[in-house]
Design a protein around this motif. Structure first.
Motif, PDB file in Angstrom:
ATOM      1  N   ILE A  13       0.846  -1.191   0.000  1.00 34.89           N
ATOM      2  CA  ILE A  13       0.000   0.000   0.000  1.00 34.89           C
ATOM      3  C   ILE A  13       0.882   1.242   0.000  1.00 34.89           C
ATOM      4  N   GLY A  14       0.584   2.134  -0.930  1.00 33.41           N
ATOM      5  CA  GLY A  14       1.335   3.373  -1.075  1.00 33.41           C
ATOM      6  C   GLY A  14       2.343   3.348  -2.209  1.00 33.41           C
ATOM      7  N   LEU A  15       2.694   2.159  -2.690  1.00 35.23           N
ATOM      8  CA  LEU A  15       3.677   2.073  -3.775  1.00 35.23           C
ATOM      9  C   LEU A  15       3.052   2.400  -5.122  1.00 35.23           C
ATOM     10  N   PRO A  16       3.779   3.106  -5.982  1.00 33.91           N
ATOM     11  CA  PRO A  16       3.315   3.304  -7.349  1.00 33.91           C
ATOM     12  C   PRO A  16       3.386   1.967  -8.101  1.00 33.91           C
ATOM     13  N   VAL A  17       2.366   1.686  -8.898  1.00 29.63           N
ATOM     14  CA  VAL A  17       2.293   0.405  -9.601  1.00 29.63           C
ATOM     15  C   VAL A  17       1.699   0.603 -10.992  1.00 29.63           C
ATOM     16  N   ARG A  18       2.070  -0.291 -11.893  1.00 31.53           N
ATOM     17  CA  ARG A  18       1.497  -0.332 -13.232  1.00 31.53           C
ATOM     18  C   ARG A  18       1.277  -1.797 -13.575  1.00 31.53           C
ATOM     19  N   VAL A  19       0.146  -2.101 -14.225  1.00 26.82           N
ATOM     20  CA  VAL A  19      -0.115  -3.469 -14.663  1.00 26.82           C
ATOM     21  C   VAL A  19       0.617  -3.657 -15.986  1.00 26.82           C
ATOM     22  N   ALA A  20       1.659  -4.490 -15.963  1.00 26.37           N
ATOM     23  CA  ALA A  20       2.487  -4.710 -17.149  1.00 26.37           C
ATOM     24  C   ALA A  20       1.853  -5.713 -18.101  1.00 26.37           C
ATOM     25  N   ASP A  21       1.149  -6.707 -17.568  1.00 23.50           N
ATOM     26  CA  ASP A  21       0.507  -7.731 -18.387  1.00 23.50           C
ATOM     27  C   ASP A  21      -0.660  -8.294 -17.589  1.00 23.50           C
ATOM     28  N   GLY A  26      -8.188  -5.079 -20.496  1.00 26.87           N
ATOM     29  CA  GLY A  26      -8.624  -3.855 -19.839  1.00 26.87           C
ATOM     30  C   GLY A  26      -7.754  -3.441 -18.671  1.00 26.87           C
ATOM     31  N   TYR A  27      -6.994  -4.370 -18.114  1.00 24.46           N
ATOM     32  CA  TYR A  27      -6.115  -4.049 -16.986  1.00 24.46           C
ATOM     33  C   TYR A  27      -4.725  -3.612 -17.422  1.00 24.46           C
ATOM     34  N   VAL A  28      -4.296  -4.012 -18.595  1.00 29.14           N
ATOM     35  CA  VAL A  28      -2.932  -3.718 -19.058  1.00 29.14           C
ATOM     36  C   VAL A  28      -2.741  -2.202 -19.182  1.00 29.14           C
ATOM     37  N   GLY A  29      -1.689  -1.698 -18.567  1.00 30.86           N
ATOM     38  CA  GLY A  29      -1.379  -0.276 -18.616  1.00 30.86           C
ATOM     39  C   GLY A  29      -1.993   0.522 -17.487  1.00 30.86           C
ATOM     40  N   LEU A  30      -2.903  -0.076 -16.732  1.00 30.67           N
ATOM     41  CA  LEU A  30      -3.508   0.610 -15.604  1.00 30.67           C
ATOM     42  C   LEU A  30      -2.422   0.932 -14.582  1.00 30.67           C
ATOM     43  N   GLY A  31      -2.416   2.144 -14.110  1.00 35.32           N
ATOM     44  CA  GLY A  31      -1.373   2.540 -13.166  1.00 35.32           C
ATOM     45  C   GLY A  31      -1.875   3.516 -12.138  1.00 35.32           C
ATOM     46  N   GLY A  32      -1.104   3.665 -11.089  1.00 34.21           N
ATOM     47  CA  GLY A  32      -1.440   4.576 -10.010  1.00 34.21           C
ATOM     48  C   GLY A  32      -0.755   4.116  -8.737  1.00 34.21           C
ATOM     49  N   THR A  41      -6.809  -9.347  -4.532  1.00 37.14           N
ATOM     50  CA  THR A  41      -6.824  -8.150  -5.374  1.00 37.14           C
ATOM     51  C   THR A  41      -5.936  -7.044  -4.827  1.00 37.14           C
ATOM     52  N   LEU A  42      -5.538  -6.154  -5.744  1.00 39.72           N
ATOM     53  CA  LEU A  42      -4.912  -4.879  -5.391  1.00 39.72           C
ATOM     54  C   LEU A  42      -5.865  -3.780  -5.841  1.00 39.72           C
ATOM     55  N   ALA A  43      -6.100  -2.792  -4.996  1.00 37.55           N
ATOM     56  CA  ALA A  43      -6.897  -1.630  -5.373  1.00 37.55           C
ATOM     57  C   ALA A  43      -5.922  -0.542  -5.800  1.00 37.55           C
ATOM     58  N   VAL A  44      -6.039  -0.111  -7.052  1.00 38.00           N
ATOM     59  CA  VAL A  44      -5.120   0.869  -7.632  1.00 38.00           C
ATOM     60  C   VAL A  44      -5.885   2.152  -7.913  1.00 38.00           C
ATOM     61  N   ASP A  45      -5.389   3.251  -7.358  1.00 37.41           N
ATOM     62  CA  ASP A  45      -5.998   4.563  -7.571  1.00 37.41           C
ATOM     63  C   ASP A  45      -5.196   5.297  -8.631  1.00 37.41           C
TER      64      ASP A  45
END
Length: 108
Positions: A13-21, A26-32, A41-45
């Protein structure tokens, strides 16, 4: 401070993340930033996109570890950011239990 080797054992929690694959395009490229974590699950804002739940087992995540690159000085100053790719399957566990296990011991 988390390192690439120990990241699955640390708080996410608190780390910047991006879905690489991911298995779903629909999830690929999602970041926050990771704002919450459950067993599966991970909740990404993302900025402006709101909070999205991403299934851990169905994705590969790229986390940014600030100031932990090879050029980080030994006296505690920040170095370059480092990016760590983790298969989501390694993260599937209750967060409290996942952080308890070292993963490199044959006795656990």
């Amino acid at each position: 401070m988390p390192t690439p080797e120990t990241l699955p054992r640390h708080e996410l929690i608190g780390l910047p993340v991006r879905v690489a694959d991911a298995t779903h395009d629909g999830y690929v490229g999602l970041g926050g930033r990771v704002v919450d974590e459950t067993t599966r699950t991970l909740a990404v804002d993302g900025s402006g996109t709101g909070v999205r739940q991403v299934p851990k087992a169905a994705a590969t995540f790229e986390f940014r570890l600030p100031g932990t690159g090879d050029d980080a000085p030994a006296h505690g100053a920040r170095g370059a950011d480092q990016f760590v790719t983790v298969a989501g399957e390694r993260l599937v566990a209750r967060p409290a239990r996942r952080t308890e296990h070292r993963g490199d011991s044959i006795w656990r």
